[in-house]
Motif scaffolding. Structure first.
Motif: not given
Length: 188
Positions: A123-127
């Protein structure tokens, strides 16, 4: 006049020119955006992009002819199709992300981008990866040297020199400063 003809011929062989021929218009990029969002049907592309049906039909045909998408018949509707990304189309995704990042960094509204991508697993934003030099430092335009590649046409071999034979040969070269470069960078 002969040099102009040679430069046109060199452009026919250029990978960037060929990529732009395949996907280098606004509608094609927006179609790919929607395909990456999961859209597959003609009417859905038309709805989400707001594109005229004749332009949509032409652009989808162009993407299919380029091998970026394929038409798959819909079993429940005779004569209707889905447009599905091929491996070639899926492989364009990092390029799309780079274009999106540039747009988000430089052109988005002050509130931020319209869409962000999250990793499904956590669920973390793609870097977005930062481009690095061979020594692991952030890459800037001034850090690169342009040399003819192994597939260079004679015009580009003359323009950029022979292809580098080995990394040792590269160490003796100095970085060429690109014409008209700017050191303007957006601060975050």
């Amino acid at each position: 006049m002969a040099d102009v003809k040679r430069s046109r011929n060199a452009n026919k062989e250029c990978s960037v020119a060929r990529a732009m021929e395949a996907v280098g218009d606004r509608w094609s990029i927006l179609l790919l955006r929607e395909a990456y969002y999961g859209v597959k049907r003609f009417d859905e592309f038309q709805y989400y992009i707001g594109i005229a049906p004749n332009i949509l039909s032409t652009r989808l045909k162009k993407l299919v002819d380029a091998g970026i998408m394929t038409r798959v018949p819909l079993p429940e509707h005779a004569g209707r199709y889905e447009y599905v990304l091929t491996e070639k189309g899926r492989d364009f995704f990092p390029t799309y992300l780079a274009l999106k990042k540039w747009g988000d960094d430089w052109l988005a509204e002050p509130a931020g981008p319209q869409v962000v991508f999250h990793d499904r697993s956590n669920g973390q934003e793609v870097q977005y990866p930062q481009l690095l030099t061979a020594r692991g430092k952030p890459l800037h335009l001034e850090d690169i040297e342009i040399v003819a590649g192994s597939g260079a046409v004679p015009f580009n071999r003359k323009r950029f020199g022979a292809a580098a034979a080995s990394p040792a040969a590269d160490r003796g070269r100095t970085a060429a400063k690109p014409r008209g470069s700017s050191s303007r960078r957006k601060s975050k």
